[in-house]
Design a protein around this motif. Structure first.
Motif, PDB file in Angstrom:
ATOM      1  N   VAL A 178       0.844  -1.190   0.000  1.00 55.98           N
ATOM      2  CA  VAL A 178       0.000   0.000   0.000  1.00 55.98           C
ATOM      3  C   VAL A 178       0.884   1.246   0.000  1.00 55.98           C
ATOM      4  CG1 VAL A 178      -1.750   1.286   1.288  1.00 55.98           C
ATOM      5  CG2 VAL A 178      -1.878  -1.205   1.158  1.00 55.98           C
ATOM      6  N   TYR A 179       0.535   2.168  -0.888  1.00 58.02           N
ATOM      7  CA  TYR A 179       1.271   3.417  -1.033  1.00 58.02           C
ATOM      8  C   TYR A 179       0.325   4.597  -0.926  1.00 58.02           C
ATOM      9  CZ  TYR A 179       5.089   0.613  -2.893  1.00 58.02           C
ATOM     10  OH  TYR A 179       6.091  -0.311  -3.040  1.00 58.02           O
ATOM     11  N   LEU A 180       0.865   5.715  -0.470  1.00 58.23           N
ATOM     12  CA  LEU A 180       0.159   6.974  -0.456  1.00 58.23           C
ATOM     13  C   LEU A 180       1.018   7.976  -1.214  1.00 58.23           C
ATOM     14  CD1 LEU A 180      -2.077   8.918   0.589  1.00 58.23           C
ATOM     15  CD2 LEU A 180      -0.647   9.269   2.609  1.00 58.23           C
ATOM     16  N   ILE A 181       0.460   8.540  -2.265  1.00 57.32           N
ATOM     17  CA  ILE A 181       1.151   9.611  -2.982  1.00 57.32           C
ATOM     18  C   ILE A 181       0.536  10.920  -2.520  1.00 57.32           C
ATOM     19  CG2 ILE A 181       1.574  10.699  -5.215  1.00 57.32           C
ATOM     20  CD1 ILE A 181       1.679   7.938  -6.471  1.00 57.32           C
ATOM     21  N   ALA A 182       1.356  11.766  -1.920  1.00 56.97           N
ATOM     22  CA  ALA A 182       0.920  13.070  -1.429  1.00 56.97           C
ATOM     23  C   ALA A 182       1.356  14.116  -2.450  1.00 56.97           C
ATOM     24  CB  ALA A 182       1.529  13.349  -0.066  1.00 56.97           C
ATOM     25  N   GLU A 183       0.383  14.746  -3.064  1.00 62.70           N
ATOM     26  CA  GLU A 183       0.637  15.657  -4.180  1.00 62.70           C
ATOM     27  C   GLU A 183       0.555  17.116  -3.730  1.00 62.70           C
ATOM     28  OE1 GLU A 183      -2.201  16.499  -7.798  1.00 62.70           O
ATOM     29  OE2 GLU A 183      -1.297  14.504  -7.960  1.00 62.70           O
ATOM     30  N   GLY A 184       1.639  17.849  -3.935  1.00 64.16           N
ATOM     31  CA  GLY A 184       1.676  19.268  -3.580  1.00 64.16           C
ATOM     32  C   GLY A 184       2.415  19.497  -2.277  1.00 64.16           C
ATOM     33  N   ASN A 185       2.459  20.760  -1.866  1.00 65.27           N
ATOM     34  CA  ASN A 185       3.181  21.142  -0.655  1.00 65.27           C
ATOM     35  C   ASN A 185       2.304  20.904   0.573  1.00 65.27           C
ATOM     36  OD1 ASN A 185       4.509  22.394   1.471  1.00 65.27           O
ATOM     37  ND2 ASN A 185       5.388  23.954   0.147  1.00 65.27           N
ATOM     38  N   LEU A 186       2.691  19.961   1.394  1.00 67.59           N
ATOM     39  CA  LEU A 186       1.909  19.574   2.563  1.00 67.59           C
ATOM     40  C   LEU A 186       1.973  20.587   3.702  1.00 67.59           C
ATOM     41  CD1 LEU A 186       2.916  15.812   2.732  1.00 67.59           C
ATOM     42  CD2 LEU A 186       0.837  16.797   1.772  1.00 67.59           C
TER      43      LEU A 186
END
Length: 180
Positions: free
Chosen positions: A77-85
């Motif tokens: 399982v992966y989480l791709i976090a897109e943009g500046n968190l």
């Protein structure tokens, strides 16, 4: 091109096109119950979150539920976090809360994370994850890789310590003597 990846039909068309352009997989677009990108043959599920949505889903605990369902049904399982968190003008989540929740997902739940700058980066990251699994590169490397020449050092502990930049044989021996 025998392997098939599935992309959720709710994903932006730019990401779907990026994946199709880069992938050497068959790409199928359909509605998914969990995850945004799946590689069923390898048991891989990827959830994509834009930074603002990730912040909101952390606050309402939705991301924990989503990743728990994915962990129950997929091996990887992966989480791709897109943009500046950390620059979210319309969110009141503290930076430490964001960091703590992401660490909790990684450490406690085994969710691997990848940050991306934009949708093109997300398409690229998803493809690379799928390629690594297809090619067997996701498995832990257990072979010993020698980085520095240790000469004829017979003591394994000293030789291992000498692999660290700046650690000479005499320093490695002092470290070994102090701790072993």
């Amino acid at each position: 091109m025998t392997d098939e990846i599935i992309v959720d039909s709710n994903e932006p068309s730019s990401i779907i096109q990026e994946i199709k352009d880069r992938a050497d997989f068959k790409v199928k677009v359909e509605s998914l119950d969990q995850g945004d990108f799946l590689y069923p043959h390898q048991g891989v599920a990827i959830e994509r979150k834009e930074a603002s949505d990730l912040a909101q889903s952390i606050q309402d605990r939705r991301v924990k539920e989503q990743t728990a369902r994915m962990r129950a049904n997929h091996d990887h399982v992966y989480l791709i976090a897109e943009g500046n968190l950390f620059e979210l003008p319309h969110s009141n989540i503290h930076e430490n809360s964001m960091t703590g929740q992401l660490i909790s997902l990684a450490v406690k739940k085994g969710v691997r994370m990848s940050p991306t700058k934009n949708k093109a980066g997300t398409g690229y990251a998803a493809n690379r994850i799928f390629e690594r699994h297809r090619d067997g590169e996701h498995e832990e490397q257990t072979e010993y890789v020698k980085r520095h020449d240790t000469g004829e050092v017979e003591d394994v502990q000293v030789a291992m310590l000498m692999q660290i930049d700046g650690i000479s044989k005499s320093r490695a021996e002092r470290i070994r003597d102090q701790f072993y």
